[in-house]
Motif scaffolding. Structure first.
Motif, mmCIF file in Angstrom:
data_model
loop_
_atom_site.group_PDB
_atom_site.id
_atom_site.type_symbol
_atom_site.label_atom_id
_atom_site.label_comp_id
_atom_site.label_asym_id
_atom_site.label_seq_id
_atom_site.Cartn_x
_atom_site.Cartn_y
_atom_site.Cartn_z
ATOM 1 N N UNK A 1 8.203 36.523 1.538
ATOM 2 C CA UNK A 1 9.332 36.210 2.620
ATOM 3 C C UNK A 1 10.697 36.299 2.131
ATOM 4 N N UNK A 2 10.747 35.907 0.810
ATOM 5 C CA UNK A 2 12.036 35.788 0.362
ATOM 6 C C UNK A 2 12.206 36.812 -0.654
ATOM 7 N N UNK A 3 11.499 37.909 -0.599
ATOM 8 C CA UNK A 3 11.736 39.061 -1.576
ATOM 9 C C UNK A 3 12.441 40.356 -0.778
ATOM 10 N N UNK A 4 13.068 40.088 0.057
ATOM 11 C CA UNK A 4 13.589 41.346 1.008
ATOM 12 C C UNK A 4 15.211 41.579 0.404
ATOM 13 N N UNK A 5 15.445 40.729 -0.844
ATOM 14 C CA UNK A 5 16.938 41.188 -1.011
ATOM 15 C C UNK A 5 17.219 42.642 -1.541
ATOM 16 N N UNK A 6 18.439 43.262 -0.727
ATOM 17 C CA UNK A 6 18.609 44.440 -1.291
ATOM 18 C C UNK A 6 19.108 44.303 -2.922
ATOM 19 N N UNK A 7 18.973 45.575 -3.348
ATOM 20 C CA UNK A 7 19.212 45.699 -4.980
ATOM 21 C C UNK A 7 20.866 45.627 -5.160
ATOM 22 N N UNK A 8 21.414 44.679 -5.008
ATOM 23 C CA UNK A 8 23.134 44.588 -5.060
ATOM 24 C C UNK A 8 23.428 43.837 -6.251
ATOM 25 N N UNK A 9 24.463 44.136 -6.742
ATOM 26 C CA UNK A 9 24.763 43.215 -8.016
ATOM 27 C C UNK A 9 25.760 42.118 -7.669
ATOM 28 N N UNK A 10 26.343 42.072 -6.421
ATOM 29 C CA UNK A 10 27.062 40.748 -6.025
ATOM 30 C C UNK A 10 26.788 40.299 -4.640
ATOM 31 N N UNK A 11 26.942 38.984 -4.661
ATOM 32 C CA UNK A 11 26.376 38.376 -3.156
ATOM 33 C C UNK A 11 26.949 37.233 -2.861
ATOM 34 N N UNK A 12 27.228 36.948 -1.577
ATOM 35 C CA UNK A 12 27.496 35.863 -1.158
ATOM 36 C C UNK A 12 26.543 35.235 -0.129
ATOM 37 N N UNK A 13 26.111 34.027 -0.201
ATOM 38 C CA UNK A 13 25.159 33.469 0.386
ATOM 39 C C UNK A 13 25.393 32.143 1.393
ATOM 40 N N UNK A 14 24.782 32.072 2.428
ATOM 41 C CA UNK A 14 24.970 30.960 3.545
ATOM 42 C C UNK A 14 23.880 30.214 3.416
ATOM 43 N N UNK A 15 24.055 28.623 3.344
ATOM 44 C CA UNK A 15 22.948 27.957 3.231
ATOM 45 C C UNK A 15 23.286 26.862 4.097
ATOM 46 N N UNK A 16 22.025 25.970 4.832
ATOM 47 C CA UNK A 16 22.615 24.892 5.287
ATOM 48 C C UNK A 16 21.432 24.696 6.183
ATOM 49 N N UNK A 17 21.403 23.442 6.855
ATOM 50 C CA UNK A 17 20.412 22.843 7.915
ATOM 51 C C UNK A 17 20.075 23.683 9.042
ATOM 52 N N UNK A 18 19.073 23.492 9.510
ATOM 53 C CA UNK A 18 18.975 24.443 11.140
ATOM 54 C C UNK A 18 19.954 23.853 11.871
ATOM 55 N N UNK A 19 20.209 24.768 12.586
ATOM 56 C CA UNK A 19 21.244 24.402 13.890
ATOM 57 C C UNK A 19 22.642 23.717 13.665
ATOM 58 N N UNK A 20 23.071 24.366 12.423
ATOM 59 C CA UNK A 20 24.559 23.882 11.648
ATOM 60 C C UNK A 20 25.646 25.203 12.211
ATOM 61 N N UNK A 21 24.851 26.274 12.678
ATOM 62 C CA UNK A 21 25.798 27.251 13.119
ATOM 63 C C UNK A 21 25.797 28.416 12.250
ATOM 64 N N UNK A 22 24.718 28.562 11.064
ATOM 65 C CA UNK A 22 25.057 29.598 10.044
ATOM 66 C C UNK A 22 25.097 30.874 10.695
#
Length: 205
Positions: A1-22
């Protein structure tokens, strides 16, 4: 389920609780709407926005924490998946945007403080820093907050950042994703990108 990442050298991630507006924030940043499902906890794998041919991806990780109608076992699966994703990709993550609900995050943190328990939001913030991932706390829904400075000071206090909040503008960014008010976040993200000599990515923020 978490192994869908494209093969990219750089990344920004959004993290947070459910329902916070991510997801709303992701849409504002990318101009792309993601199908996240109507109920919290439905999205169990990351949403990636991949700018081919750019060697860069923005990832919206699933929400964590309490979700109405979602079994504890499933919540723990999601949390474990997030932790492993961050650990596995830490060297490629240029910045993490930790989204919190400006209206409720202080109450949630206080409710889960004490004893052996560390509130998820506090735990995640310090975990990101332990991984040496530059982190910006996007304090969302600030259009619904009356005591703006007091609330932001309280959030800093809970995260172990000495108030006043205004000395942490590279770390704490008050926003309203639904209203498209993202300037403090974009400035903070750009500061971290600049520090890593990635001004070429300013076009995305």
């Amino acid at each position: 389920m978490f192994d869908t990442r494209p093969d990219r050298g750089s990344e920004a991630v959004l993290v947070g609780r459910s329902n916070v507006g991510k997801s709303t924030l992701m849409r504002e940043l990318t101009g792309h709407t993601f199908d996240t499902g109507r109920n919290p906890g439905v999205t169990r794998s990351p949403n990636h926005y991949d700018w081919a041919p750019e060697d860069f991806v923005i990832t919206d990780l699933p929400g964590y924490g309490f979700m109405s109608g979602v079994p504890e076992e499933r919540r723990e699966e999601i949390k474990t998946g997030i932790v492993r994703y961050l650990e596995d990709n830490a060297e490629k993550i240029l910045v993490a945007i930790h989204v919190v609900d400006g209206k409720s995050v202080v109450d949630i943190i206080d409710r889960h403080s004490g004893g052996e328990e560390i509130p998820y939001d506090v735990e995640l913030f310090h975990f990101l820093r332990e991984l040496d991932i530059p982190t910006v706390v996007a304090v969302n829904k600030m259009d619904k907050v009356d005591d703006r400075d007091e609330r932001l000071d309280a959030i800093c206090d809970r995260l172990g950042l000495l108030p006043p909040w205004k000395q942490w503008q590279e770390t704490v960014a008050p926003i309203s994703a639904k209203r498209g008010q993202l300037d403090p976040l974009e400035k903070a993200v750009r500061t971290h990108l600049h520090d890593q000599e990635r001004d070429d990515l300013f076009t995305f923020f």
